[in-house]
Write a protein that holds these residues in place. Structure first.
Motif, PDB file in Angstrom:
ATOM      1  N   PRO A 399     -17.794  -7.486  -3.896  1.00 32.27           N
ATOM      2  CA  PRO A 399     -19.030  -8.005  -3.298  1.00 32.27           C
ATOM      3  C   PRO A 399     -19.842  -6.907  -2.628  1.00 32.27           C
ATOM      4  O   PRO A 399     -19.297  -5.921  -2.124  1.00 32.27           O
ATOM      5  CB  PRO A 399     -18.523  -9.035  -2.281  1.00 32.27           C
ATOM      6  CG  PRO A 399     -17.129  -8.612  -1.964  1.00 32.27           C
ATOM      7  CD  PRO A 399     -16.590  -7.988  -3.214  1.00 32.27           C
ATOM      8  N   MET A 400     -21.154  -7.109  -2.601  1.00 37.83           N
ATOM      9  CA  MET A 400     -22.047  -6.144  -1.970  1.00 37.83           C
ATOM     10  C   MET A 400     -21.863  -6.087  -0.455  1.00 37.83           C
ATOM     11  O   MET A 400     -22.351  -5.162   0.193  1.00 37.83           O
ATOM     12  CB  MET A 400     -23.499  -6.493  -2.297  1.00 37.83           C
ATOM     13  CG  MET A 400     -23.912  -6.222  -3.738  1.00 37.83           C
ATOM     14  SD  MET A 400     -23.731  -4.493  -4.201  1.00 37.83           S
ATOM     15  CE  MET A 400     -24.908  -3.713  -3.101  1.00 37.83           C
ATOM     16  N   SER A 401     -21.164  -7.065   0.109  1.00 35.97           N
ATOM     17  CA  SER A 401     -20.911  -7.041   1.561  1.00 35.97           C
ATOM     18  C   SER A 401     -20.145  -5.782   1.961  1.00 35.97           C
ATOM     19  O   SER A 401     -20.245  -5.323   3.100  1.00 35.97           O
ATOM     20  CB  SER A 401     -20.135  -8.288   1.984  1.00 35.97           C
ATOM     21  OG  SER A 401     -18.912  -8.386   1.276  1.00 35.97           O
ATOM     22  N   ILE A 402     -19.359  -5.215   1.028  1.00 35.34           N
ATOM     23  CA  ILE A 402     -18.639  -3.971   1.312  1.00 35.34           C
ATOM     24  C   ILE A 402     -19.632  -2.859   1.636  1.00 35.34           C
ATOM     25  O   ILE A 402     -19.400  -2.033   2.520  1.00 35.34           O
ATOM     26  CB  ILE A 402     -17.760  -3.575   0.106  1.00 35.34           C
ATOM     27  CG1 ILE A 402     -16.755  -4.690  -0.232  1.00 35.34           C
ATOM     28  CG2 ILE A 402     -17.044  -2.269   0.366  1.00 35.34           C
ATOM     29  CD1 ILE A 402     -15.735  -4.942   0.832  1.00 35.34           C
ATOM     30  N   VAL A 403     -20.745  -2.835   0.915  1.00 39.04           N
ATOM     31  CA  VAL A 403     -21.772  -1.809   1.163  1.00 39.04           C
ATOM     32  C   VAL A 403     -22.618  -2.182   2.375  1.00 39.04           C
ATOM     33  O   VAL A 403     -22.900  -1.347   3.238  1.00 39.04           O
ATOM     34  CB  VAL A 403     -22.679  -1.651  -0.075  1.00 39.04           C
ATOM     35  CG1 VAL A 403     -23.719  -0.561   0.153  1.00 39.04           C
ATOM     36  CG2 VAL A 403     -21.841  -1.320  -1.301  1.00 39.04           C
ATOM     37  N   PHE A 404     -23.018  -3.455   2.439  1.00 40.75           N
ATOM     38  CA  PHE A 404     -23.917  -3.890   3.506  1.00 40.75           C
ATOM     39  C   PHE A 404     -23.288  -3.726   4.895  1.00 40.75           C
ATOM     40  O   PHE A 404     -23.998  -3.518   5.876  1.00 40.75           O
ATOM     41  CB  PHE A 404     -24.302  -5.349   3.306  1.00 40.75           C
ATOM     42  CG  PHE A 404     -25.231  -5.585   2.137  1.00 40.75           C
ATOM     43  CD1 PHE A 404     -25.626  -4.537   1.325  1.00 40.75           C
ATOM     44  CD2 PHE A 404     -25.707  -6.850   1.844  1.00 40.75           C
ATOM     45  CE1 PHE A 404     -26.475  -4.731   0.250  1.00 40.75           C
ATOM     46  CE2 PHE A 404     -26.560  -7.066   0.772  1.00 40.75           C
ATOM     47  CZ  PHE A 404     -26.939  -6.000  -0.028  1.00 40.75           C
ATOM     48  N   SER A 405     -21.962  -3.835   4.994  1.00 44.40           N
ATOM     49  CA  SER A 405     -21.311  -3.856   6.306  1.00 44.40           C
ATOM     50  C   SER A 405     -21.440  -2.537   7.054  1.00 44.40           C
ATOM     51  O   SER A 405     -21.247  -2.496   8.269  1.00 44.40           O
ATOM     52  CB  SER A 405     -19.826  -4.203   6.142  1.00 44.40           C
ATOM     53  OG  SER A 405     -19.166  -3.221   5.357  1.00 44.40           O
TER      54      SER A 405
END
Length: 717
Positions: A399-405
C-alpha cells in the motif's frame, strides 16, 4: 553487552543473535508507529487509548533491547517510557516540548539500533543530554529552566509541580518480593539477577533464603512496573512461574497518618524527604484536594500506586489480556519473507508464463476433435497460470501508506523551520503499487512535497493578507486509473507565476515566447538548474530537484504533469505503471517483426481506407476518427523495417493513449492479446528509442515492447 545475556543462567547454550533481525524489524515498526501516533496526538484532548498506544510502542522496544543486551537503547527508551507513563496516568499534561523530545528520542533510538545492526561499527551516538531532558520533563519541569534552580513552592493545585532535582530516585522506587517457581532447575532463576546488574536504571535485587528448594525468592527495589518485569523475566522463566507482590517495609515514623496501617505501601518509609526538610503534621494521604502528599503534587517522589497489594493483581491481569493479543495480531496476519525470495518466485512464474504461451502457440494447429482432452488441459493451464501470476504479483504489491507515512514528520519539521503552518492530508493510502516502484518513487515524492511546503505554501501573514486561512493544506493522493496509478501532490499556496518562469527562462537563454500554452510553460521548471527562488537556502533554491524528479519518473515509464493557478495553488500528477514485471499486451505485426503494445494504453483498433488519411506539412499524416483528427505513426518507418512482400500494405490502425494524448499506429496485422514477461533491455543490451523493454514469445523469439509515451511525444514534435 549482548553476549552477557547469552552466557548467563538458562541461556548459557542459547544464541539470541539468531533473533536479532526480527527484533530490529519489529523495533523499527514500533518506532514508526510511535512517531505516527505522536504526530497525530491532539495535545488538548489526548485520550487514554492514544497515550497507551504510544507507551506500548516504547515499552516493546525497551523490553526487546534489554533482552538482547542493547543497554543504550534500553536506557533511552526506559526514560521515554517513564515520561509516557506519567502522561497516560494523567499526572502530566502533554505539550509540544514533550512531543519534540519524544520524536527526537525515536530518531536517536533508530540511530542506535542501526549501529547495533551494523555490528557496533562507528562511534555511538551520545544520548546523555537527551536522557536528561526527558528526565526534566518527566519530573514536571520545563526545558528552558536553568539547571541550578531552587525548589519551587506553589499553592496546592491538581497540576504537577516542577521538581528541582530530576534524578533517578524521583521515578518512585517500589519495594517488591519476587517469587519464582516451582522450577525443576531453580538455578534458571539466577539469570534474573544478571538482568538487574546489566540494565542501567532497572534497580537492585538480592536473593532471600527459601524454605522450598524448588522456589527462588528475591527482594527487589525498582521503578519498573510489574508488566515490565514480567516481560524481561519471560526470556528466562515462564510468566506463570513468576509472582510479584509488594513487600512490606516498616515505617520509621509511627505517628504520621500516611495510610491505614503501619508499614503499608506508600507509607513514609517509601517517601523521600521534602525539599525544605520541614515536617508535615497530620498529612492525609490524598483525602482532600490540595492536601500535602497528594500524588499530583509529588508524583515522582511517592511510590507508584501499583505498589499497593490491592492494585498489583488487576494490573498483571490486564497485561496478560492485552499483550498477547497485540503481540500475536501482526504475526497472525503477516509473514516476513525476504524480497529476494519473492523476486525469485516472480521470475519463475514469468518463465511459466512463457512456457504456457509456447504450448498455446504450438497447439493451435492441432485438430480439436482428436486432441480435445489435451486442448482442454491447456485451457485450464492458461487460466491457472493467469491466476497464479495475479496472486504472485499481489505479493509484491504494497500500500501507498508505506510511502505516505514518512511525510507528516518531515512536513512538521520543515514547516517549523520555515515558520509556516501546514496541514497534511492523504487520500488513497490503501492503493497498492509494486514494491520496486515504491522504493524508486519515494525520493521524487519527497522533493515534490518539500517543494510545495517551501515554494507553494505562503507564510501565515501572507495567507491572511490574501484572504486565506493561516494554515496551508498539502494533499497527497493515490488512485488507480486503468493499468496505471496516479499520484497527486496538491497545495493551496501561491501557485506558479507564468511571468516569473518566462523571465527566468529568457535569462537562461531558453527559447520561449509569450504565446506558449500554460502547460508548456509549466514544463520549463523541469529544466536542469531552473529555479525561481530569490534566496538559496538549505531547503531549496539551487535548481536541483525537479529535473531529477522527471528523470527518475521517466525512467519508470511514468509521466509528470503540472496544473497551476497563480494565487490558488498547484497540482503535480505522477502517472506510473502498476508493475514492471508482467503485463497484458497486444501483439501486432509489421512486416516480419512482432511488437507488443501495453494493453492498458490501447484504446481501439480499426481498418482504415486510404482516402481517410490526410497528409499535412512536412509529410505528417492525420486520420479522422469520429470527427477527431489524430496523428498517424507508421511503425514501418519508425523502426526502418525491411519489407519483402511489396504488394502488401498496412491498413490497420491501433489507437493508443499516453500523457492525455492519442495517436494512431499503422500496422500490418493484429496477432492477439497475451501476458508478457517484461525484460529490461538496458541491462541486457542498451537503451533503444521508442522501446521500453522486451519479452520472449511462445516460439522463443524476442519481441520489443513499445514505449507508447515516447511515440506520442514523437508525434507532437
Amino acid at each position: 553487552m549482548a553476549e552477557t545475556h547469552q552466557e548467563g543462567g538458562a541461556g548459557g547454550d542459547f544464541d539470541l543473535s539468531q533473533f536479532y533481525q526480527i527484533f530490529f524489524e519489529e523495533a523499527g515498526e514500533n518506532l514508526d508507529q510511535m512517531e505516527q501516533m505522536l504526530l497525530n496526538l491532539n495535545l488538548e484532548t489526548a485520550d487514554d487509548e492514544e497515550l497507551n498506544g504510544i507507551f506500548r510502542c516504547a515499552h516493546s522496544v525497551k523490553g526487546g533491547a534489554a533482552t538482547f543486551g542493547f543497554a543504550d537503547v534500553a536506557e533511552l527508551t526506559h526514560q521515554m517510557e517513564s515520561l509516557l507513563d506519567r502522561l497516560r496516568r494523567h499526572e502530566l499534561q502533554p505539550n509540544a516540548s514533550m512531543v519534540d523530545v519524544l520524536l527526537e528520542s525515536a530518531d536517536a533510538s533508530r540511530s542506535l539500533l542501526a549501529r547495533h545492526q551494523a555490528g557496533d561499527e562507528g562511534e555511538a551516538m551520545p544520548t546523555a543530554d537527551l536522557v536528561k531532558r526527558i528526565s526534566v520533563l518527566a519530573a514536571g519541569g520545563t526545558l528552558d529552566v536553568p539547571k541550578a534552580v531552587a525548589a519551587t513552592v506553589v499553592a496546592p493545585a491538581p497540576k504537577p509541580v516542577a521538581m528541582s532535582q530530576p534524578v533517578a530516585t524521583a521515578q518512585g522506587l517500589r519495594q517488591l518480593e519476587i517469587v519464582i517457581g516451582p522450577l525443576e532447575k531453580p538455578e534458571q532463576a539466577d539469570a534474573i539477577q544478571e538482568l538487574f546488574r546489566d540494565i542501567p536504571g532497572l534497580g537492585t535485587i538480592s536473593p532471600v533464603v527459601s524454605t522450598q528448594s524448588s522456589l527462588k525468592i528475591f527482594h527487589a527495589e525498582t521503578s519498573s512496573t510489574d508488566d515490565d518485569l514480567l516481560d524481561l523475566f519471560a526470556f528466562h522463566v515462564s510468566r506463570e512461574r513468576v509472582k510479584i507482590s509488594a513487600r512490606v517495609v516498616a515505617s520509621p515514623a509511627k505517628d504520621e497518618g500516611f495510610g491505614f496501617f503501619e508499614g503499608a505501601a506508600g507509607s513514609p518509609g517509601q517517601v523521600a524527604a521534602p525539599v525544605d526538610s520541614k515536617p508535615v503534621p497530620e498529612a492525609g494521604f490524598g483525602f482532600f484536594d490540595g492536601a500535602p502528599g497528594v500524588p499530583s503534587e509529588q508524583p515522582d517522589v511517592i511510590a507508584a500506586p501499583a505498589a499497593s497489594s490491592h492494585e498489583v493483581a488487576p494490573m498483571v491481569k490486564a497485561a496478560v489480556k492485552q499483550n498477547p493479543a497485540s503481540a500475536a495480531q501482526p504475526e497472525a496476519a503477516t509473514i516476513r519473507v525476504a524480497i529476494s525470495k519473492v523476486d525469485q518466485l516472480i521470475n519463475l512464474v514469468g518463465e511459466l508464463v512463457i512456457t504456457q504461451a509456447m504450448l498455446a502457440q504450438n497447439s493451435r494447429a492441432l485438430d480439436p476433435a482428436v486432441y480435445q482432452q489435451l486442448l482442454t488441459g491447456l485451457a485450464d493451464l492458461d487460466r491457472n497460470t493467469r491466476d497464479l501470476q495475479e496472486s504472485v504479483m499481489s505479493i509484491r504489491m504494497i500500500p501507498m501508506s508505506i510511502v505516505f507515512s514518512r511525510f507528516p514528520r518531515m512536513l512538521r519539521d520543515l514547516a517549523g523551520k520555515l515558520g509556516k503552518k501546514v496541514e497534511f492530508v492523504t487520500q488513497g493510502e490503501a492503493t497498492e503499487l509494486d514494491k520496486g516502484l515504491v522504493e524508486k518513487i519515494t525520493d521524487p515524492l519527497t522533493h515534490l512535497v518539500r517543494n510545495s511546503c517551501d515554494h507553494g505554501i505562503e507564510l501565515p501573514s501572507e495567507r491572511v493578507a490574501a484572504g486565506k486561512s493561516e494554515s496551508g493544506t498539502i494533499t497527497l493522493s493515490a488512485s488507480h486509473q486503468g493499468g496505471s496509478i496516479v499520484i497527486e501532490v496538491r497545495d493551496d499556496g501561491r501557485g506558479l507565476s507564468r511571468t516569473k518562469i518566462l523571465n527566468k527562462a529568457r535569462e537562461r537563454g531558453l527559447d520561449v515566447s509569450d504565446q506558449m500554452s500554460d502547460a508548456d510553460v509549466w514544463q520549463l521548471i523541469f529544466a536542469p538548474g531552473f529555479s525561481t527562488a530569490a534566496v538559496v537556502t538549505d531547503v531549496s533554491g539551487r535548481g536541483v530537484g525537479m529535473d531529477v524528479v522527471k528523470k527518475n519518473i521517466t525512467a519508470l515509464n511514468g509521466t509528470v504533469d503540472i496544473d497551476s493557478a497563480e494565487g490558488y495553488g498547484m497540482k503535480v500528477s505522477v502517472r506510473l505503471p502498476l508493475t514492471l514485471a508482467i503485463m497484458d499486451g497486444m501483439s501486432v505485426g509489421v512486416g516480419e517483426e512482432v511488437y507488443i503494445l501495453p494493453l492498458s494504453s490501447v484504446i481501439e483498433s480499426f481498418q482504415v481506407k486510404a482516402d481517410a488519411v490526410s497528409t499535412v506539412g512536412q509529410g505528417s499524416q492525420l486520420v479522422k476518427v469520429r470527427d477527431e483528427y489524430m496523428p498517424v505513426i507508421e511503425l514501418e518507418k519508425v523502426f526502418q523495417i525491411p519489407r519483402f512482400d511489396f504488394e502488401k500494405s498496412s491498413d490497420i490502425m491501433v489507437v493508443v493513449e499516453a500523457d492525455g494524448n492519442r495517436v494512431a499506429l499503422l500496422v500490418d496485422e493484429l496477432l492477439g492479446q497475451q501476458q508478457v514477461v517484461v525484460k529490461n533491455l538496458e541491462s541486457n543490451y542498451r537503451k533503444v528509442p521508442n522501446v521500453s523493454g522486451a519479452t520472449i514469445l511462445g516460439d522463443g523469439k524476442v519481441a520489443l515492447i513499445l514505449d507508447t509515451g515516447a511515440l506520442v511525444r514523437r508525434s507532437r514534435h
